[in-house]
Design a protein around this motif. Structure first.
Motif, PDB file in Angstrom:
ATOM      1  N   UNK A   1       0.968  -1.184   0.059  1.00 26.89           N
ATOM      2  CA  UNK A   1      -0.136   0.039   0.116  1.00 26.89           C
ATOM      3  C   UNK A   1       0.903   1.363   0.017  1.00 26.89           C
ATOM      4  N   UNK A   2       2.196   1.030  -0.106  1.00 26.69           N
ATOM      5  CA  UNK A   2       3.087   2.249  -0.104  1.00 26.69           C
ATOM      6  C   UNK A   2       3.578   2.840   1.126  1.00 26.69           C
ATOM      7  N   UNK A   3       2.840   2.334   2.303  1.00 25.32           N
ATOM      8  CA  UNK A   3       3.482   2.698   3.667  1.00 25.32           C
ATOM      9  C   UNK A   3       4.699   1.862   3.964  1.00 25.32           C
ATOM     10  N   UNK A   4       5.573   2.763   4.788  1.00 25.48           N
ATOM     11  CA  UNK A   4       7.155   2.186   5.096  1.00 25.48           C
ATOM     12  C   UNK A   4       6.911   0.838   5.804  1.00 25.48           C
ATOM     13  N   UNK A   5       7.577  -0.093   5.586  1.00 27.20           N
ATOM     14  CA  UNK A   5       7.800  -1.422   6.239  1.00 27.20           C
ATOM     15  C   UNK A   5       8.942  -1.290   7.538  1.00 27.20           C
ATOM     16  N   UNK A   6       8.624  -1.319   8.732  1.00 27.98           N
ATOM     17  CA  UNK A   6       9.063  -1.060   9.749  1.00 27.98           C
ATOM     18  C   UNK A   6      10.662  -2.182   9.811  1.00 27.98           C
ATOM     19  N   UNK A   7      11.453  -1.926   9.022  1.00 28.09           N
ATOM     20  CA  UNK A   7      12.778  -2.867   8.816  1.00 28.09           C
ATOM     21  C   UNK A   7      13.580  -2.037   8.246  1.00 28.09           C
TER      22      UNK A   7
ATOM     23  N   UNK B   1      18.929  -9.716   0.865  1.00 26.68           N
ATOM     24  CA  UNK B   1      19.088  -8.909   1.581  1.00 26.68           C
ATOM     25  C   UNK B   1      18.933  -9.317   2.958  1.00 26.68           C
ATOM     26  N   UNK B   2      19.601  -8.569   3.927  1.00 27.89           N
ATOM     27  CA  UNK B   2      19.562  -9.040   5.250  1.00 27.89           C
ATOM     28  C   UNK B   2      18.720  -7.713   6.019  1.00 27.89           C
ATOM     29  N   UNK B   3      17.587  -8.027   6.507  1.00 30.25           N
ATOM     30  CA  UNK B   3      16.654  -7.143   7.109  1.00 30.25           C
ATOM     31  C   UNK B   3      16.582  -7.084   8.758  1.00 30.25           C
ATOM     32  N   UNK B   4      16.724  -5.946   9.433  1.00 30.10           N
ATOM     33  CA  UNK B   4      16.754  -5.880  10.821  1.00 30.10           C
ATOM     34  C   UNK B   4      15.348  -5.254  11.003  1.00 30.10           C
ATOM     35  N   UNK B   5      14.450  -5.794  12.054  1.00 36.08           N
ATOM     36  CA  UNK B   5      13.547  -5.377  12.583  1.00 36.08           C
ATOM     37  C   UNK B   5      13.266  -5.469  13.952  1.00 36.08           C
ATOM     38  N   UNK B   6      12.404  -4.598  14.632  1.00 35.59           N
ATOM     39  CA  UNK B   6      12.098  -4.930  15.981  1.00 35.59           C
ATOM     40  C   UNK B   6      11.141  -5.814  16.227  1.00 35.59           C
ATOM     41  N   UNK B   7      10.319  -6.295  15.365  1.00 40.79           N
ATOM     42  CA  UNK B   7       9.407  -7.521  15.413  1.00 40.79           C
ATOM     43  C   UNK B   7       9.549  -8.239  14.149  1.00 40.79           C
ATOM     44  N   UNK B   8       9.268  -9.636  14.361  1.00 44.92           N
ATOM     45  CA  UNK B   8       9.308 -10.444  13.207  1.00 44.92           C
ATOM     46  C   UNK B   8       8.531 -10.016  11.766  1.00 44.92           C
TER      47      UNK B   8
ATOM     48  N   UNK C   1      15.803 -16.897   9.780  1.00 40.27           N
ATOM     49  CA  UNK C   1      15.713 -15.621  10.627  1.00 40.27           C
ATOM     50  C   UNK C   1      16.139 -16.058  12.325  1.00 40.27           C
ATOM     51  N   UNK C   2      16.662 -15.039  12.796  1.00 44.46           N
ATOM     52  CA  UNK C   2      17.020 -15.317  14.344  1.00 44.46           C
ATOM     53  C   UNK C   2      16.748 -13.909  15.025  1.00 44.46           C
ATOM     54  N   UNK C   3      17.030 -14.309  16.348  1.00 40.14           N
ATOM     55  CA  UNK C   3      16.885 -13.055  17.106  1.00 40.14           C
ATOM     56  C   UNK C   3      18.191 -12.928  17.826  1.00 40.14           C
TER      57      UNK C   3
ATOM     58  N   UNK D   1      17.876  -8.352  21.015  1.00 42.55           N
ATOM     59  CA  UNK D   1      16.484  -7.872  21.092  1.00 42.55           C
ATOM     60  C   UNK D   1      15.999  -7.376  19.474  1.00 42.55           C
ATOM     61  N   UNK D   2      16.639  -7.811  18.486  1.00 44.57           N
ATOM     62  CA  UNK D   2      16.001  -7.389  17.215  1.00 44.57           C
ATOM     63  C   UNK D   2      15.798  -8.688  16.572  1.00 44.57           C
ATOM     64  N   UNK D   3      15.117  -8.923  15.336  1.00 46.97           N
ATOM     65  CA  UNK D   3      14.865  -9.996  14.549  1.00 46.97           C
ATOM     66  C   UNK D   3      15.794  -9.500  13.150  1.00 46.97           C
ATOM     67  N   UNK D   4      16.548 -10.547  12.978  1.00 43.94           N
ATOM     68  CA  UNK D   4      17.313 -10.385  11.825  1.00 43.94           C
ATOM     69  C   UNK D   4      16.803 -11.295  10.629  1.00 43.94           C
ATOM     70  N   UNK D   5      16.381 -10.970   9.360  1.00 44.62           N
ATOM     71  CA  UNK D   5      15.754 -11.945   8.631  1.00 44.62           C
ATOM     72  C   UNK D   5      16.697 -11.948   7.314  1.00 44.62           C
ATOM     73  N   UNK D   6      17.422 -13.250   6.552  1.00 46.56           N
ATOM     74  CA  UNK D   6      17.605 -13.080   5.521  1.00 46.56           C
ATOM     75  C   UNK D   6      16.712 -13.504   4.385  1.00 46.56           C
ATOM     76  N   UNK D   7      16.586 -12.758   3.351  1.00 43.52           N
ATOM     77  CA  UNK D   7      15.717 -13.296   2.426  1.00 43.52           C
ATOM     78  C   UNK D   7      16.512 -13.322   0.979  1.00 43.52           C
ATOM     79  N   UNK D   8      15.676 -13.713   0.131  1.00 46.88           N
ATOM     80  CA  UNK D   8      16.156 -13.565  -1.407  1.00 46.88           C
ATOM     81  C   UNK D   8      14.888 -13.175  -1.958  1.00 46.88           C
ATOM     82  N   UNK D   9      15.112 -12.855  -3.180  1.00 45.80           N
ATOM     83  CA  UNK D   9      14.227 -12.301  -4.302  1.00 45.80           C
ATOM     84  C   UNK D   9      14.313 -12.492  -5.694  1.00 45.80           C
ATOM     85  N   UNK D  10      13.520 -12.525  -6.575  1.00 49.87           N
ATOM     86  CA  UNK D  10      13.668 -12.508  -8.128  1.00 49.87           C
ATOM     87  C   UNK D  10      12.835 -11.108  -8.542  1.00 49.87           C
TER      88      UNK D  10
END
Length: 197
Positions: free
Chosen positions: A105-111, A121-128, A157-159, A162-171
């Motif tokens: 919807x165009x709103x920022x993702x909290x990551x 990419x690797x993403x860091x977020x407060x919540x999963x 993903x791992x904690x 106090x933060x969540x770290x998610x490793x993702x791939x995309x095409x």
């Protein structure tokens, strides 16, 4: 803030025209070779030029055009950047400035984007970011305003602290992958320039 006379679509079109008019000319390379090599090169499915810099490989795809009887003009395209080491992988741009993820919807993702390559990419977020699902549709907004739609696929993903770290791939679609490749290559060149200072 909206423009006084133009809507968003008209502004985007003008920005694209301006970007195309002020793009740098393509880099080309003249190749003089034995005439016996021409049939071999013209039958090749791919042709690449590899540049090695401190354990990083830049693989430039080449396209050949015949200019004279014994000369070819080779156009260099945006390279694939590979980090060497124990396991080779796409070079990752650490903490890309001005780049962010948006929801559909165009709103920022909290990551925050900890690092970015042309395929992951690797993403860091407060919540999963991923709870039950393992994929998520987002827009990657580059620092020039381009928005690239992508489907993130969770690899792990791992904690940690106090933060969540998610490793993702995309095409990406071909045009979007080219836009991201150009962005990553420009940022790679900037990082090399800063290292030389």
């Amino acid at each position: 803030m909206p423009h006084r006379y133009l809507d968003d679509e008209e502004l985007a079109m003008l920005n694209e025209v301006f970007r195309q008019q002020h793009a740098e000319p393509p880099l080309s390379l003249s190749i003089h070779m034995d005439a016996a090599l021409r049939p071999l090169l013209s039958d090749a499915s791919t042709l690449e030029l590899t540049l090695t810099l401190d354990g990083i490989y830049l693989i430039f795809p080449l396209s050949l055009d015949q200019r004279q009887e014994h000369a070819e003009e080779a156009r260099l395209c945006v390279p694939e950047i590979i980090s060497g080491g124990v396991q080779e992988r796409a070079w990752r741009l650490p903490s890309p400035a001005g780049v962010r993820l948006l929801r559909d919807n165009g709103l920022p993702l909290a990551a925050d984007i900890a690092d970015l390559s042309v395929s992951g990419m690797q993403l860091v977020s407060a919540h999963p970011l991923f709870r039950q699902q393992v994929s998520r549709r987002v827009l990657l907004e580059l620092n020039d305003g381009q928005r690239l739609p992508m489907q993130l696929e969770l690899l792990r993903k791992r904690r940690q602290r106090g933060v969540c770290i998610s490793s993702v791939q995309f095409e990406l679609a071909i045009a979007d992958r080219l836009a991201l490749s150009e962005f990553v290559f420009r940022e790679f060149l900037k990082s090399r320039e800063q290292e030389r200072r």
